[in-house]
Design an enzyme around this catalytic site. Structure first.
Site, PDB file in Angstrom:
ATOM      1  CB  SER A 275      -0.946  -0.228   1.241  1.00  0.00           C
ATOM      2  OG  SER A 275      -1.916  -0.760   1.018  1.00  0.00           O
TER       3      SER A 275
ATOM      4  CE  LYS B  17      -4.626   1.649  -0.752  1.00  0.00           C
ATOM      5  NZ  LYS B  17      -4.308   0.247  -0.503  1.00  0.00           N
TER       6      LYS B  17
ATOM      7  CB  SER C  83      -4.503   1.658   3.590  1.00  0.00           C
ATOM      8  OG  SER C  83      -3.941   1.449   2.964  1.00  0.00           O
TER       9      SER C  83
ATOM     10  CE  LYS D  72      -1.792   4.374   2.644  1.00  0.00           C
ATOM     11  NZ  LYS D  72      -1.803   2.391   3.775  1.00  0.00           N
TER      12      LYS D  72
END
Length: 393
Positions: free
Chosen positions: A63, A66, A129, A233
């Site tokens: 992720s 992202k 997320s 993140k």
């Protein structure tokens, strides 16, 4: 008559090193050993790497992808291509419970056919997320996931991510998708530098959409009271392990860490904290040169001005050991004689930053003004005078 002066290699002393700081510098210990496959620590302002291990090893981003999705969204908002209050219709591909690819992954829990604002989708991507939110936003901006992925890879090249390639908008494992710890701190730095409004969302701790209770930001360091963490993140898949890119501020210093291939959910936070604490304990960011501040004045030949101001367009940041900012010295070196015409921003040499007599950083020395070319008679006189200068210099 115009008077010219020979090239000078002048040293500007910002301050005089005390004998105590020069003779007895506080030692910087080795980097703490981390339980992760790959990691890196960068000074966000100077760009200097303070610590790294396998930082250019290809890894699955999970992720962390992202962050790039968010970067593209931020650029679309910044350019006016989309607006926060735009309403997006949720497609079947972005349907949380209807797309088998999304089963078991982190979600915003979008429902097919419903409308949701760009602002909520953006928070769903960053805070929750949400893989479904990534798909909905990608389709809204680019028309399809594939076209959006192309945008992601285009921006990756512009930012300078040399070892990163995206195949998905959300980061679920896919063949041919990879990144490195170094590229991820560079991406984090670009987010902070280029898109402050977009980056401001990363510090939000929770977001509620289509659920009875809020979903918490997975970056547990946001709750750590010993560090001023405001992003960035997390990521996890079976192939990637536990990833975390984190950024924190202390005084004038902002650090960005990336820990990839961590062993556990909480472990990635613990290892990231070790890096950040070590960095803040032993380093600080000096800002010895302000943007567009004239540092030096040099002779310019064949111009309608005798002198030209030199310095740095954007200013300069330099990483130094903790407590040593005042000990920095600056030296400048001109590449050659400076000739008109010249445009503001043109590099004419380099600025060297010294600590204890050693060069620790170099940055471009540029013209801070435009200088037009002089007329015929002025050029002739300058040519004659320049010959004498070259002989006696």
């Amino acid at each position: 008559m115009k008077k010219k002066f020979k090239l000078s290699f002048t040293i500007l002393m910002l301050s005089i090193c005390t004998s105590a700081s020069a003779d007895m510098p506080f030692p910087i210990p080795a980097i703490p050993q981390l339980n992760a496959e790959s990691y890196i620590l960068m000074d966000a302002k100077s760009g200097e790497i303070l610590a790294e291990y396998n930082a250019e090893q290809q890894r699955d981003p999970a992720s962390l992808t992202k962050m790039m999705t968010s970067y593209v969204v931020g650029q679309a908002l910044h350019s006016g291509r989309i607006k926060n209050d735009d309403m997006v219709v949720v497609s079947k591909d972005a349907w949380a419970t209807g797309n088998p690819v999304l089963k078991g992954s982190s979600l915003m829990f979008l429902e097919v056919g419903k409308t949701v604002s760009v602002s909520d989708l953006n928070k769903g991507i960053i805070i929750q997320s949400g893989n479904d939110a990534c798909i909905a936003m990608a389709e809204h901006i680019a028309g399809s996931q594939g076209a959006f992925v192309n945008l992601m890879n285009d921006y990756a090249k512009k930012i300078g991510l040399e070892h990163t390639h995206f195949e998905t908008v959300h980061g679920l494992d896919a063949p041919g998708q990879y990144t490195t710890a170094k590229d991820m701190v560079l991406l984090g730095r670009a987010l902070i530098r280029d898109l402050p409004d977009e980056y401001a969302i990363y510090k939000e701790k929770e977001f509620t959409y289509n659920l009875s209770k809020p979903q918490l930001n997975r970056n547990g360091l946001l709750w750590d009271t010993t560090l001023n963490v405001d992003g960035i993140k997390t990521g996890h898949t079976q192939a990637a392990g536990y990833n975390l890119v984190a950024s924190a501020v202390e005084g004038n210093t902002r650090l960005i860490s990336a820990v990839l291939g961590g062993r556990t959910y909480k472990g990635r936070e613990e290892e990231s904290k070790k890096l950040l604490v070590w960095g803040f304990r032993f380093f600080e960011t000096a800002n010895p040169i302000k943007a567009n501040m004239p540092l030096f004045t040099e002779s310019i030949w064949y111009g309608d001005e005798n002198k030209i101001q030199l310095g740095s367009i954007d200013g300069a940041y330099v990483t130094v050991p903790k407590g040593r900012s005042a000990d920095l010295q600056i030296k400048y070196v001109i590449d050659n004689y400076i000739y008109a015409p010249i445009m503001k921003g043109r590099t004419v040499g380099k600025i060297q930053f010294l600590l204890d007599g050693k060069v620790i950083n170099e940055q471009p020395l540029v013209a801070l003004q435009n200088v037009a070319e002089t007329g015929f008679f002025g050029s002739v006189w300058d040519w004659i005078e320049l010959q004498f200068v070259k002989i006696f210099n």
